[in-house]
Design an enzyme around this catalytic site. Sequence first.
Site, mmCIF file in Angstrom:
data_model
loop_
_atom_site.group_PDB
_atom_site.id
_atom_site.type_symbol
_atom_site.label_atom_id
_atom_site.label_comp_id
_atom_site.label_asym_id
_atom_site.label_seq_id
_atom_site.Cartn_x
_atom_site.Cartn_y
_atom_site.Cartn_z
ATOM 1 N N HIS A 1 1.718 6.953 2.324
ATOM 2 C CA HIS A 1 1.049 8.214 1.997
ATOM 3 C C HIS A 1 1.280 9.268 3.083
ATOM 4 C CE1 HIS A 1 -1.995 7.160 4.882
ATOM 5 N NE2 HIS A 1 -2.166 6.000 4.272
ATOM 6 N N HIS B 1 0.992 8.567 6.748
ATOM 7 C CA HIS B 1 2.094 7.912 7.461
ATOM 8 C C HIS B 1 3.191 8.881 7.858
ATOM 9 C CE1 HIS B 1 0.539 4.180 5.410
ATOM 10 N NE2 HIS B 1 0.478 3.892 6.683
ATOM 11 N N LYS C 1 0.862 -1.186 0.000
ATOM 12 C CA LYS C 1 0.000 0.000 0.000
ATOM 13 C C LYS C 1 0.895 1.232 0.000
ATOM 14 C CE LYS C 1 -4.171 -1.720 1.959
ATOM 15 N NZ LYS C 1 -4.726 -1.599 3.296
HETATM 16 N N1 ARG Z 1 0.041 -0.578 9.877
HETATM 17 C C1 ARG Z 1 -0.906 0.210 10.615
HETATM 18 C C2 ARG Z 1 -1.526 1.284 9.719
HETATM 19 O O1 ARG Z 1 -0.938 1.691 8.740
HETATM 20 C C3 ARG Z 1 -0.308 0.869 11.820
HETATM 21 C C4 ARG Z 1 0.290 -0.062 12.832
HETATM 22 C C5 ARG Z 1 0.289 0.529 14.187
HETATM 23 N N2 ARG Z 1 0.976 -0.244 15.176
HETATM 24 C C6 ARG Z 1 0.449 -1.199 15.913
HETATM 25 N N3 ARG Z 1 1.216 -1.823 16.785
HETATM 26 N N4 ARG Z 1 -0.800 -1.576 15.783
HETATM 27 O O2 ARG Z 1 -2.610 1.750 10.028
#
Ligand code: ARG
Length: 565
Positions: A129, A132, A126
């Site tokens: 963006h 992030h 993905k």
């Molecule tokens: N990959 C997730 C996202 O882009 C964020 C992860 C956050 N960290 C966690 N330990 N849940 O939304």
Amino acid sequence: MDFKKEITNILNEKIQDLSVSEILEMIETPPNSQMGDYAFPCFKLAKLFRKSPNVIAQEIASSVEENKLFEKVQNTAAYVNFFVDKSIFAKNVIEEIFSQKDSFGSSDLGKGKRVIIEFSSPNIAKPFHIGHIRSTVIGNAIYKLYEFLGYDTVTINHLGDYGTQFGKLIVAFKKWGDEKEVEKNPIPTLLKLYIKFHEEVENDPTLEDEGRLWFKKLEDGDEEAKGLWQWFREVSLKEFARVYDMLGISFDSYAGESFYSDKMPSVLNKMEEKNLLNESKGADIVDLSDYNMPPALIRKSDGSTLYITRDITAAIYRKEHYDFYKNIYVVASQQNLHFQQWIKVVELMGYDWAKDCVHVPFGLVSLEEGTMSTRKGRVVFLEDVLRKAVEQTTDIIKEKNANLSNIDEIAKEVGIGAVIFQELSNNRIKDYTFSWERTLNFDGETGPYVQYTHARACSVLRKAGIEIDNGIDYTLLSNEEAMDLIRDLQKFPQIIQEAARKYEPSIVTRYIVDVAQSFNRFYHNCPIIVEDEKLKKARLLLVYVAKQTIKNGLRLLGMKAPEKM
Ligand code: ARG
């Protein structure tokens, strides 16, 4: 010389009923320097002394004996105001910065305490963006602050590299994908496949089942599923690396969600043991109704695990592996409930360290045309934002300072710095709308403004061409502009600690804007390269320590401080 301590000692003799630490805590910094450098409020003493706070303040102020550290001590209403001797104060602050240089503001507060900072954590296949960027830039600044305060830090990128969506992507690739195209342009191509999957599902709902099946295969170790997944992961990571490279960020660990896939069974057993799991339509949930939360879905009816299961497993692994003092997660506020739920489950499993897991949320970024949506293809890529910022900076520099020797490098430092600085300018919890215009605007209280102030200080020092030392006459720095700047510089160590305690890098951002503004007032009103050698030396030393403080601040935000611009 610690003025606060000195004031505490003076007051302690006069107010026996308050302890040293109580007094120390009550000492404030007045809103402006006309009211002194430190103030002690007497409201709390009214009951004790059976007098009005104003009378008490006046009595204390007039009973303070002459002391060479203070120019005067007098009361304003219920406050005892302390005016420090300017040259002693200036000498104190400046010598501290001059001797500590790059480590001015640091401390050993965190010695022996391990802190994990998890941030960035984009999803494989993905786009990386602009949503992030918040986690990435805020998290990196929080890491630098903790590091600077002596904590033993570990940075983790909890990559979103596992879950049902990979089943869907495998299905989409097998049906419509082209290997060469993915190799050539990985994330946009994978994103297109993902979007197509969701379009096709509208007509053919069985695709969803197929997707679930392929994720199950992946969890069960099927060769084909694993091979494709691994490949998606590799090509995505290569793209992410470019962004991290531009931002100058790296991680101690890239253990993403998939890392925990083989560690979940024992965690599920432990939940079973603790009688936490309830069956609901074939799935396993943890009931959280006692805590006013919806149930946590831990395992689906087909046996596959979920995002939350991996978070619980990851936390337990981190405690065992790193024995953290704090485990910090820099993750969007949309996930507040998710974090409350899983941290509660960990607590219910009997782990008292659940309280040391801290979710540091931040607000939503939306686009002028609406919220971002990966599925609808409505995204702004972070890499594009960074590139555009660098391009635009190159144009501006070429226009203003065409003979600068390494324009490309400096444009990169300033352009990317502008994006970082703007990101860290507001309280992290505030939502905001991304605008190209604002991000690429370099006027006002921006990163380029602060960097330019730093470069200006460097240029004065270069032009002076003399060795800077601290053997100066400090009474020469007692004018208003110099003192205002020195007062600002003195706050730096406290600012760092406050920003770390509140997980709020914007405190540092706003602070260095203040320092830059004070510096510029000093620079405009007090000529530095003057005939009078003594005055010149004194002012140059102040320029030097101001420059050093701005540089340290920028570094903690994850920015460079170019010496020429
Ligand atoms: N990959 C997730 C996202 O882009 C964020 C992860 C956050 N960290 C966690 N330990 N849940 O939304």
